[in-house]
Design an enzyme around this catalytic site. Sequence first.
Site, PDB file in Angstrom:
ATOM      1  N   HIS A  63       1.067  -1.148   0.059  1.00 57.42           N
ATOM      2  CA  HIS A  63       0.107  -0.069   0.192  1.00 57.42           C
ATOM      3  C   HIS A  63       0.809   1.475  -0.176  1.00 57.42           C
ATOM      4  O   HIS A  63       0.596   2.264  -0.805  1.00 57.42           O
ATOM      5  CB  HIS A  63      -0.955   0.056   1.064  1.00 57.42           C
ATOM      6  CG  HIS A  63      -1.950   1.003   1.093  1.00 57.42           C
ATOM      7  ND1 HIS A  63      -1.836   2.095   2.076  1.00 57.42           N
ATOM      8  CD2 HIS A  63      -3.133   1.178   0.433  1.00 57.42           C
ATOM      9  CE1 HIS A  63      -2.807   3.031   1.880  1.00 57.42           C
ATOM     10  NE2 HIS A  63      -3.527   2.264   0.927  1.00 57.42           N
ATOM     11  N   ASP A 105      -6.136   1.590  -1.956  1.00 53.25           N
ATOM     12  CA  ASP A 105      -6.939   1.540  -0.832  1.00 53.25           C
ATOM     13  C   ASP A 105      -7.539   0.071  -1.039  1.00 53.25           C
ATOM     14  O   ASP A 105      -7.543  -0.769  -0.231  1.00 53.25           O
ATOM     15  CB  ASP A 105      -7.811   2.333  -0.402  1.00 53.25           C
ATOM     16  CG  ASP A 105      -6.983   3.667   0.301  1.00 53.25           C
ATOM     17  OD1 ASP A 105      -5.881   3.781   0.298  1.00 53.25           O
ATOM     18  OD2 ASP A 105      -7.858   4.784   0.255  1.00 53.25           O
TER      19      ASP A 105
END
Length: 138
Positions: A63, A105
């Site tokens: 991420h 996300d």
Amino acid sequence: MRTLWIVAVLLLGVEGNLWQFEMLIMKIAKTSGFLFYSSYGCYCGWGGHGRPQDATDRCCFVHDCCYGKVTGCNPKTDSYTYSEENGDVVCGGDDPCKKQICECDRVAATCFRDNKDTYDNKYWFYPAKNCQEESEPC
């Protein structure tokens, strides 16, 4: 201290991306990102260095790398749009940068869901001094 900072950012920027990230984690992984992933391992939370400690921590590493590739907007504050289609989150909108944030996300939230069995409480509030190894490239 890191957790307090995240709480402050979440409360100040409720319309921003960190709040949306929390909502996607709750929707996809069925757990609170703030409670379980805001201070976990070497990468979950503010910053990140060293080597990911397990598959859950690797979700955060990936991420962070994804956010690092976003250009033209701010991944931590800019809002994006998404919808649900047949139970899946679909990132949308006309802004390609914001769509990329949403994808970062969405992928992380899916990773958390798929790696729940690797979550180990010993990495919750893991001391930064244990994350001194050289970071691997994204």
